[in-house]
Scaffold this motif. Structure first.
Motif, PDB file in Angstrom:
ATOM      1  N   MET A   1      39.054  40.863  32.022  1.00  0.00           N
ATOM      2  CA  MET A   1      39.618  42.143  32.415  1.00  0.00           C
ATOM      3  C   MET A   1      41.022  41.916  32.964  1.00  0.00           C
ATOM      4  N   GLN A   2      41.933  42.756  32.591  1.00  0.00           N
ATOM      5  CA  GLN A   2      43.297  42.680  33.079  1.00  0.00           C
ATOM      6  C   GLN A   2      43.501  43.715  34.179  1.00  0.00           C
ATOM      7  N   VAL A   3      44.493  43.469  35.003  1.00  0.00           N
ATOM      8  CA  VAL A   3      44.776  44.377  36.124  1.00  0.00           C
ATOM      9  C   VAL A   3      45.028  45.790  35.616  1.00  0.00           C
ATOM     10  N   LYS A   4      45.691  45.911  34.491  1.00  0.00           N
ATOM     11  CA  LYS A   4      46.005  47.249  33.965  1.00  0.00           C
ATOM     12  C   LYS A   4      44.743  48.036  33.608  1.00  0.00           C
ATOM     13  N   ASP A   5      43.621  47.315  33.394  1.00  0.00           N
ATOM     14  CA  ASP A   5      42.367  47.978  33.030  1.00  0.00           C
ATOM     15  C   ASP A   5      41.492  48.291  34.245  1.00  0.00           C
ATOM     16  N   MET A   6      41.928  47.886  35.438  1.00  0.00           N
ATOM     17  CA  MET A   6      41.120  48.087  36.648  1.00  0.00           C
ATOM     18  C   MET A   6      41.362  49.455  37.254  1.00  0.00           C
ATOM     19  N   THR A   7      40.320  49.935  37.926  1.00  0.00           N
ATOM     20  CA  THR A   7      40.499  51.150  38.713  1.00  0.00           C
ATOM     21  C   THR A   7      41.175  50.732  40.016  1.00  0.00           C
ATOM     22  N   ILE A   8      41.656  51.711  40.748  1.00  0.00           N
ATOM     23  CA  ILE A   8      42.290  51.425  42.033  1.00  0.00           C
ATOM     24  C   ILE A   8      41.300  50.746  42.967  1.00  0.00           C
ATOM     25  N   GLU A   9      40.067  51.192  42.967  1.00  0.00           N
ATOM     26  CA  GLU A   9      39.039  50.592  43.834  1.00  0.00           C
ATOM     27  C   GLU A   9      38.752  49.150  43.436  1.00  0.00           C
ATOM     28  N   GLU A  10      38.691  48.864  42.145  1.00  0.00           N
ATOM     29  CA  GLU A  10      38.467  47.489  41.693  1.00  0.00           C
ATOM     30  C   GLU A  10      39.630  46.587  42.089  1.00  0.00           C
ATOM     31  N   LEU A  11      40.847  47.097  41.969  1.00  0.00           N
ATOM     32  CA  LEU A  11      42.025  46.326  42.346  1.00  0.00           C
ATOM     33  C   LEU A  11      42.027  46.052  43.849  1.00  0.00           C
ATOM     34  N   LYS A  12      41.708  47.081  44.638  1.00  0.00           N
ATOM     35  CA  LYS A  12      41.636  46.904  46.093  1.00  0.00           C
ATOM     36  C   LYS A  12      40.601  45.841  46.453  1.00  0.00           C
ATOM     37  N   LEU A  13      39.453  45.878  45.819  1.00  0.00           N
ATOM     38  CA  LEU A  13      38.398  44.903  46.084  1.00  0.00           C
ATOM     39  C   LEU A  13      38.863  43.494  45.708  1.00  0.00           C
ATOM     40  N   LEU A  14      39.529  43.362  44.581  1.00  0.00           N
ATOM     41  CA  LEU A  14      40.044  42.069  44.159  1.00  0.00           C
ATOM     42  C   LEU A  14      41.053  41.532  45.176  1.00  0.00           C
ATOM     43  N   ILE A  15      41.930  42.398  45.640  1.00  0.00           N
ATOM     44  CA  ILE A  15      42.933  41.990  46.631  1.00  0.00           C
ATOM     45  C   ILE A  15      42.245  41.590  47.934  1.00  0.00           C
ATOM     46  N   GLN A  16      41.278  42.360  48.389  1.00  0.00           N
ATOM     47  CA  GLN A  16      40.552  42.031  49.619  1.00  0.00           C
ATOM     48  C   GLN A  16      39.863  40.683  49.505  1.00  0.00           C
ATOM     49  N   GLU A  17      39.208  40.431  48.391  1.00  0.00           N
ATOM     50  CA  GLU A  17      38.513  39.156  48.185  1.00  0.00           C
ATOM     51  C   GLU A  17      39.502  38.000  48.156  1.00  0.00           C
ATOM     52  N   THR A  18      40.639  38.207  47.511  1.00  0.00           N
ATOM     53  CA  THR A  18      41.661  37.163  47.425  1.00  0.00           C
ATOM     54  C   THR A  18      42.230  36.854  48.801  1.00  0.00           C
ATOM     55  N   VAL A  19      42.522  37.886  49.579  1.00  0.00           N
ATOM     56  CA  VAL A  19      43.041  37.689  50.937  1.00  0.00           C
ATOM     57  C   VAL A  19      42.007  36.964  51.791  1.00  0.00           C
ATOM     58  N   ALA A  20      40.749  37.379  51.715  1.00  0.00           N
ATOM     59  CA  ALA A  20      39.689  36.742  52.503  1.00  0.00           C
ATOM     60  C   ALA A  20      39.554  35.266  52.127  1.00  0.00           C
ATOM     61  N   GLU A  21      39.577  34.948  50.850  1.00  0.00           N
ATOM     62  CA  GLU A  21      39.484  33.557  50.400  1.00  0.00           C
ATOM     63  C   GLU A  21      40.671  32.742  50.898  1.00  0.00           C
ATOM     64  N   THR A  22      41.855  33.328  50.842  1.00  0.00           N
ATOM     65  CA  THR A  22      43.062  32.634  51.291  1.00  0.00           C
ATOM     66  C   THR A  22      43.009  32.362  52.786  1.00  0.00           C
TER      67      THR A  22
END
Length: 71
Positions: A1-22
């Motif tokens: 899945m590419q970012v352009k295909d994500m919903t805003i909620e999916e993108l927010k979740l991805l960003i939250q998970e990435t920040v938490a992992e970092t």
């Protein structure tokens, strides 16, 4: 899945998970559970004792000069 295909909620979740992992990777001690060699431990204790008794180490400017760095 590419970012352009994500919903805003999916993108927010991805960003939250990435920040938490970092953040987690930055806060974890990579040496946790490892043992210090007895001679290294003694060197650290000796250094601490010298510092506590007021002995000064090599000034940072001198170290930088010896390494050919400008301070």
């Amino acid at each position: 899945m590419q970012v352009k295909d994500m919903t805003i909620e999916e993108l927010k979740l991805l960003i939250q998970e990435t920040v938490a992992e970092t953040i987690h990777s930055l806060l974890v001690d990579p040496d946790e559970g490892k043992q210090i060699k007895p001679e290294v431990k003694q060197q650290l204790l000796d250094s601490l004792q010298r510092t506590q008794s007021g002995e000064r180490g090599i000034p940072a400017e001198e170290v930088a000069k010896n390494l050919g760095l400008s301070w």
